[in-house]
Design an enzyme around this catalytic site. Structure first.
Site, mmCIF file in Angstrom:
data_model
loop_
_atom_site.group_PDB
_atom_site.id
_atom_site.type_symbol
_atom_site.label_atom_id
_atom_site.label_comp_id
_atom_site.label_asym_id
_atom_site.label_seq_id
_atom_site.Cartn_x
_atom_site.Cartn_y
_atom_site.Cartn_z
ATOM 1 N N GLY A 53 33.807 42.701 47.296
ATOM 2 C CA GLY A 53 34.856 42.131 48.140
ATOM 3 C C GLY A 53 34.940 40.636 47.926
ATOM 4 N N THR A 71 33.173 37.094 52.592
ATOM 5 C CA THR A 71 32.502 38.237 53.228
ATOM 6 C C THR A 71 31.155 38.487 52.557
ATOM 7 O OG1 THR A 71 34.694 39.172 53.563
ATOM 8 C CG2 THR A 71 32.856 40.591 54.066
ATOM 9 N N GLU A 76 29.393 41.944 44.386
ATOM 10 C CA GLU A 76 30.454 41.857 43.358
ATOM 11 C C GLU A 76 31.632 41.174 44.029
ATOM 12 O OE1 GLU A 76 29.936 42.739 40.380
ATOM 13 O OE2 GLU A 76 28.372 44.262 40.429
ATOM 14 N N CYS A 81 39.744 42.109 40.419
ATOM 15 C CA CYS A 81 38.849 40.954 40.288
ATOM 16 C C CYS A 81 38.854 40.428 38.863
ATOM 17 C CB CYS A 81 37.441 41.348 40.728
ATOM 18 S SG CYS A 81 36.813 42.807 39.891
HETATM 19 P P1 NAD Z 1 36.898 41.750 51.935
HETATM 20 O O1 NAD Z 1 35.719 40.900 51.658
HETATM 21 O O2 NAD Z 1 37.852 41.344 52.976
HETATM 22 O O3 NAD Z 1 36.432 43.227 52.352
HETATM 23 C C1 NAD Z 1 35.615 44.020 51.528
HETATM 24 C C2 NAD Z 1 34.901 45.063 52.387
HETATM 25 O O4 NAD Z 1 33.994 44.409 53.274
HETATM 26 C C3 NAD Z 1 35.804 45.909 53.249
HETATM 27 O O5 NAD Z 1 35.315 47.243 53.237
HETATM 28 C C4 NAD Z 1 35.633 45.282 54.637
HETATM 29 O O6 NAD Z 1 35.880 46.186 55.691
HETATM 30 C C5 NAD Z 1 34.168 44.904 54.595
HETATM 31 N N1 NAD Z 1 33.750 43.849 55.524
HETATM 32 C C6 NAD Z 1 34.511 42.877 56.093
HETATM 33 N N2 NAD Z 1 33.729 42.058 56.847
HETATM 34 C C7 NAD Z 1 32.463 42.520 56.741
HETATM 35 C C8 NAD Z 1 31.206 42.080 57.251
HETATM 36 N N3 NAD Z 1 31.088 41.001 58.042
HETATM 37 N N4 NAD Z 1 30.093 42.781 56.918
HETATM 38 C C9 NAD Z 1 30.169 43.860 56.108
HETATM 39 N N5 NAD Z 1 31.333 44.316 55.588
HETATM 40 C C10 NAD Z 1 32.463 43.654 55.888
HETATM 41 O O7 NAD Z 1 37.601 41.924 50.504
HETATM 42 P P2 NAD Z 1 39.009 42.632 50.170
HETATM 43 O O8 NAD Z 1 40.100 41.746 50.650
HETATM 44 O O9 NAD Z 1 38.951 44.059 50.636
HETATM 45 O O10 NAD Z 1 38.982 42.641 48.565
HETATM 46 C C11 NAD Z 1 39.509 41.614 47.770
HETATM 47 C C12 NAD Z 1 38.411 40.755 47.182
HETATM 48 O O11 NAD Z 1 37.454 41.580 46.517
HETATM 49 C C13 NAD Z 1 38.911 39.779 46.109
HETATM 50 O O12 NAD Z 1 38.300 38.508 46.280
HETATM 51 C C14 NAD Z 1 38.427 40.387 44.801
HETATM 52 O O13 NAD Z 1 38.246 39.491 43.737
HETATM 53 C C15 NAD Z 1 37.149 41.020 45.230
HETATM 54 N N6 NAD Z 1 36.777 42.085 44.304
HETATM 55 C C16 NAD Z 1 35.667 41.905 43.515
HETATM 56 C C17 NAD Z 1 35.325 42.875 42.598
HETATM 57 C C18 NAD Z 1 34.100 42.729 41.735
HETATM 58 O O14 NAD Z 1 33.618 43.742 41.268
HETATM 59 N N7 NAD Z 1 33.578 41.551 41.510
HETATM 60 C C19 NAD Z 1 36.104 44.020 42.479
HETATM 61 C C20 NAD Z 1 37.224 44.165 43.290
HETATM 62 C C21 NAD Z 1 37.550 43.180 44.216
#
Ligand code: NAD
Length: 480
Positions: free
Chosen positions: A226, A230, A248, A282
Site C-alpha cells: 500500500g 500507511t 511493498e 506501483c
Molecule cells: P493504502 O495504504 O491506503 O491501503 C492499503 C491497505 O492498508 C488497505 O487494505 C487498507 O485498508 C489498509 N490499511 C489502511 N490503514 C491501515 C492501518 N493503519 N493499519 C493496517 N492496514 C491499514 O494504499 P492504497 O491506496 O490501497 O494503494 C495505493 C498505494 O499502494 C500506492 O502508493 C501504490 O504505489 C502502492 N502499491 C505498492 C505496491 C508494491 O508492491 N510496492 C503494489 C501496489 C500498490
C-alpha cells in the site's frame, strides 16, 4: 472441477472454513458507473480474534506437512481457481474498474503466481560439515501470517502473499482493501474447499480492521502492500510484539531512454508500461527521461500512441484502460491535475478534465512536456494516467536525477548498447532494475523496494525466506 464451483451472489468472511456474516455490513461502488456493489461484512474484534485463534490452531499440523504436500494443496487451489476463472475475472473487472483485457491479465498473473510458487522449495544450507560437527541454516515458518492488500491489483497482490506464506508452512489471513473486497472473499471461499480449516481465511472490514490485525499479539508476520504513509503506521504497530514485516510501498519509477534506440519500438513499450491500468500500478513508469537528441521525435510518437488507447468500462472488450478505482483517488487526481494550469506545466496530451460530468471515475490520459525536476509531477507518485517526459544529455546526471527520489521501487535503462545500459542501470537505487524492459516479473524472482518503497521482498526464494525465521542448527557428532 465442478466440486470447486462457488456462487458469486453473496459475500462472506471465511473463518475456519465457515462462511460467516456480521451484524453490520457495507458495500463499495463500481468505478465504471458508480453503482452500489453487494454488501460485505464489517468484521469486529471478535471476528479477528476467532480467525487468529483458528489460524493459530491450524499452524502445528500445517507446518508439519512437507513442502511437497503443501505444494500439492496449492496445485489443487490453482485448479479450483481455474474452475471459477470466468466469474472471478468478471467480479475483479467490476470492482476494480478493469476492462476485460486488464482483468484477464491480472487473473493470468494470479494463476501464474500459484503455479510458480508451488514449484519453489526452501532448501537447508550446510555451512559447516566436518568430522567434528555440522552447522545448517534452515528456515522455519513463523505462525499466523496476515496479508494487507491495496485496491489496484487486489487478486494478484493478495495471492502473491498467500501462496508463499502457505508454502513456507504458515497459516494466512487475507485482509482486502475496503474498496475491493469482492474477489478476495471469493478466493478465500474457494480456498475453504481446498485447505484444512484455519489455514487460509479472509476478513473484510472498514479502516479499523487493519490496525486490529497488526496489533494482535498472536499474529507473527504482516506482509503489507500500500502507500508509504500507511506502511509506516503498519511498521510502528508491528513493533509492539516485534512482528516480522514486509512492506511493498509506493514507486516513482524512472525509465532512461538513450539516443540510439529504435524510437517507435521503444515508445510502443514505454507508452504501454506508463499507462497500463490507468497509471495505478506501483511499477508503472512514472518518469520518462529521454535523450535530447531524440526527445522531440520520442514525445510526438508517444502522444500519437497514447491517443490510440481506448478508455472504457469493465465490460468493454476493446478498452485498454478503465476509470480510476475510487472516488477518493479520483478527487486526489483532480487536485493533482489542477496544478497543470497553476504551475504552468506544458501539456503534450490531455490536460485538466474540468468539472466531473457523467458517471464513472474517468481521467484523461495526460503527458507533461519537460517539466522542471522539482515540480510535483516529477517528485510525487500521482497513481493515475499522467506522466512527465524529461530531457537529458549527460549519463551521470540523468542517473543522479533518477535516484533523487526518496522512493526506489524500480528503474530501467533503454539502449541498443546493452553494456552501456547495464552500466547505467546498475547505478539505480531501486529494488528492481531492468535493461530494455520494465515491470518484468516472475513468481521465482523476488520483488520489492529500496528506500521508502519498502522493506523485504515478496516472491521467489527471498520471498519464501521472508515468511520464515532463519535458524542455525548445530550437531556435534560425538561427546554426549
Ligand atoms: P493504502 O495504504 O491506503 O491501503 C492499503 C491497505 O492498508 C488497505 O487494505 C487498507 O485498508 C489498509 N490499511 C489502511 N490503514 C491501515 C492501518 N493503519 N493499519 C493496517 N492496514 C491499514 O494504499 P492504497 O491506496 O490501497 O494503494 C495505493 C498505494 O499502494 C500506492 O502508493 C501504490 O504505489 C502502492 N502499491 C505498492 C505496491 C508494491 O508492491 N510496492 C503494489 C501496489 C500498490
Amino acid at each position: 472441477m465442478t466440486d470447486y464451483k462457488i456462487p458469486f451472489t453473496t459475500f462472506h468472511n471465511v473463518i475456519n472454513n465457515e462462511l460467516t456474516s456480521t451484524a453490520t455490513t457495507r458495500h463499495s461502488f463500481c468505478p465504471s458507473n458508480e453503482e452500489a456493489l453487494p454488501e460485505v461484512p464489517v468484521s469486529t474484534q471478535e471476528d479477528v480474534d476467532r480467525a487468529v485463534a483458528a489460524a493459530k490452531a491450524a499452524f502445528p499440523a500445517w507446518k508439519k506437512l512437507s513442502q511437497d504436500e503443501r505444494a500439492a494443496y496449492l496445485d489443487k487451489f490453482g485448479a479450483a481457481l481455474e474452475a471459477n476463472k470466468e466469474e472471478l475475472t468478471a467480479t475483479l473487472g467490476r470492482e476494480v474498474g478493469k476492462p476485460p483485457q486488464a482483468a484477464g491479465f491480472e487473473m493470468f498473473l494470479t494463476q501464474g503466481l500459484v503455479q510458480g510458487t508451488a514449484a519453489l522449495r526452501l532448501k537447508d544450507e550446510k555451512v559447516i560439515d566436518d568430522e567434528d560437527r555440522t552447522a545448517i541454516v534452515r528456515h522455519v515458518p513463523l505462525g499466523v501470517g496476515v496479508g494487507i492488500v491495496p485496491w489496484n491489483f487486489p487478486l494478484a497482490l493478495g495471492v502473491g502473499k498467500m501462496a508463499p506464506a502457505l508454502l513456507a508452512g504458515n497459516t494466512f489471513i487475507w485482509k482486502p482493501s475496503p474498496f475491493t473486497p469482492y474477489t478476495s472473499l471469493k478466493i478465500a471461499e474457494i480456498g475453504a474447499k481446498v485447505f484444512p480449516p484455519g489455514v487460509f481465511q479472509a476478513l473484510s472490514g472498514d479502516e479499523s480492521l487493519g490496525p486490529q490485525l497488526t496489533g494482535h499479539p498472536d499474529v507473527a508476520k504482516v506482509s503489507f502492500t500500500g502507500s508509504v504513509e500507511t506502511g509506516k503506521r503498519v511498521m510502528a504497530a508491528c513493533a509492539g510484539t516485534l512482528k516480522r514485516v514486509t512492506l511493498e510501498l509506493g514507486g516513482n519509477d524512472a525509465a532512461i531512454v538513450c539516443d540510439d534506440v529504435d524510437v517507435d519500438a521503444v515508445v510502443a513499450k514505454i507508452g504501454f508500461l506508463s499507462f497500463v491500468h490507468c497509471g495505478q500500478i506501483c511499477m508503472n513508469i512514472k518518469r520518462i527521461y529521454v535523450h535530447e537528441n531524440i526527445y522531440d521525435k520520442f514525445l510526438a510518437a508517444l502522444v500519437a500512441m497514447v491517443k490510440q488507447f481506448k478508455q472504457g468500462d469493465h465490460e468493454d472488450p476493446e478498452a485498454f484502460f478503465g476509470p480510476v478505482q475510487n472516488k477518493m483517488q479520483h478527487e486526489k487526481l483532480q487536485a493533482f491535475y489542477s496544478q497543470i494550469g497553476k504551475r504552468g506545466w506544458k501539456v503534450a496530451l490531455g490536460g485538466e478534465p474540468g468539472a466531473k460530468s457523467g458517471k464513472g471515475f474517468y481521467m484523461p490520459p495526460t503527458i507533461i512536456d519537460n517539466p522542471a525536476e522539482d515540480e510535483t509531477i516529477v517528485t510525487d507518485e500521482p497513481f493515475g494516467p499522467i506522466v512527465p517526459v524529461l530531457k537529458w544529455s549527460d549519463e551521470d546526471d540523468v542517473v543522479r536525477r533518477a535516484n533523487a527520489s526518496k522512493l526506489g521501487l524500480g528503474g530501467s535503462v533503454w539502449s541498443k548498447d546493452v553494456a552501456r545500459a547495464q552500466r547505467m542501470a546498475q547505478e539505480l537505487e531501486s529494488g528492481s532494475i531492468w535493461v530494455n524492459t520494465h515491470f518484468e516479473l516472475a513468481p521465482n524472482v523476488p520483488f520489492g523496494g529500496h528506500k521508502e518503497s519498502g522493506m523485504g521482498m515478496d516472491w521467489g526464494i527471498v520471498g519464501l525466506q521472508g515468511w520464515c525465521n532463519p535458524q542455525a542448527y548445530w550437531t556435534k557428532h560425538s561427546g554426549a
